[in-house]
Scaffold this active site. Sequence first.
Site, PDB file in Angstrom:
ATOM      1  N   HIS A   3       0.862  -1.184   0.000  1.00  0.00           N
ATOM      2  CA  HIS A   3       0.000   0.000   0.000  1.00  0.00           C
ATOM      3  C   HIS A   3       0.894   1.229   0.000  1.00  0.00           C
ATOM      4  O   HIS A   3       1.874   1.270   0.738  1.00  0.00           O
ATOM      5  CB  HIS A   3      -0.899  -0.015   1.240  1.00  0.00           C
ATOM      6  CG  HIS A   3      -2.059   0.924   1.118  1.00  0.00           C
ATOM      7  ND1 HIS A   3      -1.914   2.285   1.202  1.00  0.00           N
ATOM      8  CD2 HIS A   3      -3.375   0.693   0.885  1.00  0.00           C
ATOM      9  CE1 HIS A   3      -3.111   2.847   1.035  1.00  0.00           C
ATOM     10  NE2 HIS A   3      -4.005   1.911   0.848  1.00  0.00           N
TER      11      HIS A   3
ATOM     12  N   ARG B 252      -5.678  10.609  -1.493  1.00  0.00           N
ATOM     13  CA  ARG B 252      -5.253  10.899  -2.857  1.00  0.00           C
ATOM     14  C   ARG B 252      -6.467  11.055  -3.760  1.00  0.00           C
ATOM     15  O   ARG B 252      -6.503  11.898  -4.631  1.00  0.00           O
ATOM     16  CB  ARG B 252      -4.302   9.819  -3.363  1.00  0.00           C
ATOM     17  CG  ARG B 252      -2.906   9.966  -2.763  1.00  0.00           C
ATOM     18  CD  ARG B 252      -2.017   8.770  -3.079  1.00  0.00           C
ATOM     19  NE  ARG B 252      -2.536   7.557  -2.470  1.00  0.00           N
ATOM     20  CZ  ARG B 252      -2.837   6.447  -3.125  1.00  0.00           C
ATOM     21  NH1 ARG B 252      -2.651   6.373  -4.415  1.00  0.00           N
ATOM     22  NH2 ARG B 252      -3.309   5.406  -2.489  1.00  0.00           N
TER      23      ARG B 252
END
Lengths: 613, 246
Positions: free
Chosen positions: A257, A273
């Site tokens: 991740h 994000r």
Amino acid sequence: METEFSDLLCIGAGLAGERVAVEAASQGFKALCLSLVPPRRSHSSAAQGGMQAALGNCAMGEGDSPDVHFEDTVKGSDWGCDQEVARLFVETAPRAVREMAFWGIPWNRVVPGKSTYFKGGKQYEKVEAKEKEGLITARSFGGTAKWRTCYTSDGTGHTLLYTMDNKVVELGVKVHDRMEAISLIHDGETCMGAVVRDLKTGKLRAYLAKATLIATGGYGRIYRETTNAVINEGAGAIIALDTGIVPIGNPEAVQFHPTGIVPTHILVTEGCRGDGGTLLDVNEDRFMPEYEPEKAELASRDVVSRWMIHHIRRGLGVKGHYGDHLWLDIRHLGAHHIKTKLREVEEICNNFLGIDPITQLIPVRPAQHYTMAGVRTDKDGAAYGLKGLFAAGEAACWDLHGFNRLGGNSLAETVVAGKIVGEKIAEFLKGYEVSFKTSVIRDCMVRDLERIERLVSCKDGNEDVYRIRNAMQDELMDRVGIFRNGTDLQKAVDNLEEIYERAKKVGIRSNWIGASPELTLAIKIQGMVRLALCVAYGALKRTESRGCHAREDFEARNDRDWLNRTLATWKEGDSLPTLNYEPASRVIALPPGSRGYGESKIISADEETSEEA
Amino acid sequence: MGRNLKFNIFRYNPLDSRSVPHTDSFSLEETDSMTLFIALTRIREEQDPSLQFDFCCRAGICGSCAMVINGRPGLACKTLTRELPDEITLMPLPVFKLIGDLSVDTGTWFRAMNEKVGSWIHTDKTLDPDAHEERMDNALAEEIYELERCVECGCCVASCGTANMREDFVGAVALNRIARFMLDPRDQRKEREYFEVIGTDEGIFGCMGLLACEDVCPKELPLQDQLGILRRKMGWSAVKHLFRFG
Ligand SMILES: Cc1cc2nc3c(=O)[nH]c(=O)nc-3n(C[C@H](O)[C@H](O)[C@H](O)COP(=O)(O)OP(=O)(O)OC[C@H]3O[C@@H](n4cnc5c(N)ncnc54)[C@H](O)[C@@H]3O)c2cc1C
Ligand code: SF4
Ligand code: SF4
Ligand code: FES
């Protein structure tokens, strides 16, 4: 010798283990669960995002169906999954979600009318239908064509696990917590239970059962940096591998991740994000557009993780006490957005870093996240090689995820596989009799007692178990991480073989009476290194790139030679695993093609010439 | 250079006949963003491998790591050393059975609690697997979730005067759990049935209302409100109860 009997022994009381136990108990069988920690503390509780099921209730999920879910899952797996299993899974998932609702999950529901959402940093509007009001809603997750991820606020795993354990309490299923299975009791053909160490007292006990289930979760802790809980050390895979018969499927398939915080590697959500957060380097320059002009920070997990590591390797990381890292910047999203839409991120920053993400940068680095690999089973959850042994959840390689798991598919897997495998075990138990051979049980017990005796008496040496573990973790992190290449992988294998020799010489240095945390680790350290060797060796031999397995020296996905699954077994006395291969899927409903995201070079199955490395 | 921290840690291994309860001191140089998880792990791995404590998620989610930190119950993984003075004293949670050093047996306690309050949806309906789910208002789902956020860490129990005095007191955590099910229309229990569980001195009437529990709850659950609501409802229910059966 203290002995416990049951029809079904579930090693693991996370979502998968408990769901299987619930099924068996509902059908009248005596099920018993073991767990390293009180069941509600199992790592399932840490999943915040949600679980996928094609309900199609929310506006952005309109037109969703198991077929669309199937396609997303197979593409996500980079055609590494078993397509029969994927089909079974997508068909069952909606029912599993509704069943969990019936048992008490406060799923978030459709609220009719207009609302806004963010995508790629931009704000859009959607309208929820009046007639869907109050049905289970869903949110967006990477790699899916529709919004399909059902959730309860920021605590989906928590509510699922609490509800499941409520069911376990209701049915009176016993959970023996602070108990660690340290080996399987078997005669080479049939599994009869496990030898279990009591983590309160240090005593050993035999747990005999007609059916034994491994549901021990993922094992991120063989890596130095992982989002996994500290108990995720691979005991389930280790005891399976130690049989010499039961294989680990695709050990090289490990997911990373991009945004674990430094130093504790706690996950901060992709949502940062998704909503417009950016990644910055030591000069506080945004670097993702340079590598991925189109998608930048929004490229897939593997792609972003890879570029982050690449950028750090170029010397553009930020130096810190805990190694180099990068920055995640969400300051420009503003206090209002952060405090409402990214509340858990703000809490993590405040609580674990002591920083304020509204005004400060967040230190991040990619971390190991999910174990696609696991105890290889057939579609009923029966492990290869031993009768009476089953596996489910993250510990299993059922194989729903192939070389890349989609976010939201693993929570779903635990309850879906739990349901299906539970039913199959109940069928298996009907009319099944096994004779528990006392000699076999005694031998297993004696072997473990001797193993412990050697450790506490420092008979084989006095290597420090923590040093060995750290060396192993460094090796995997630095050479069997996100980018892989033949030279590094070979080196990792060589070094791990050396570490394995040292692991055989571990001795206990402290007072080991009682629960002894040092002894607890020492008992499984050799197994952990064997597991690490399976990962490194499997990765070395797989000379292609597929899903999360990214070889710099073999960049193409090679369907001609590698549309298959690695099966790693460990023969007693060997210093490396034995690798065999089987076709990725017997049934191919969706033929290999482009995933439609990420870079893709593909060598197709009918290509003649072999490509140069 | 970071501060030099001194840790005074309670030590006792009940299984070792030579062990007596005492305090051991360790020192450690503070690093950036150091939490008690990082500190204790380092002490174990670098100084004393026999030190017992519990961490699991190390992210404030699973409730494993509650201990008494400079006199106050809290989650160790969620505690930054920089919020503490140079000298840090760590004790195991009271009320729960000691396993060793900072490790206590919360599993047995909470299982018994869950059995006692019947922590599950009581219903005589059966599920039709092919039908749509029953509808629920999103606001209600969120309200239930607010109370379901409890992580069974035990901080509220450890800080509670009543729980420290009487072993059978169910604690704020159990009362909050009952409140969660009372909110949930899927649970068909009648008020009277809840009353049988908690309308006693072991339950809501044992509570002295000093609210240490809410102060220490790491999930900031609205325990005060829930205790108040229950007390009112149960008081009323008690009257009805007496009237009907008395
Ligand atoms: C930070 C994080 C966030 C995530 N978010 C999501 C998400 O949003 N959506 C999603 O779908 N997935 C998510 N995942 C993945 C998902 O949470 C897991 O894959 C899933 O919960 C695993 O469940 P499980 O039942 O297989 O294992 P676990 O819940 O890990 O349970 C394992 C059980 O085995 C026991 N055990 C282990 N070894 C032994 C032994 N030797 N003897 C006895 N007992 C043993 C443990 O005590 C525990 O009870 C996330 C994972 C992480 C790390
Ligand atoms: S308010 Fe009641 S439950 Fe809370 S600490 Fe005080 S006595 Fe215990
Ligand atoms: S109510 Fe709060 S303090 Fe009590 S167990 Fe739950 S989370 Fe912990
Ligand atoms: S370790 Fe899970 S809450 Fe602290």
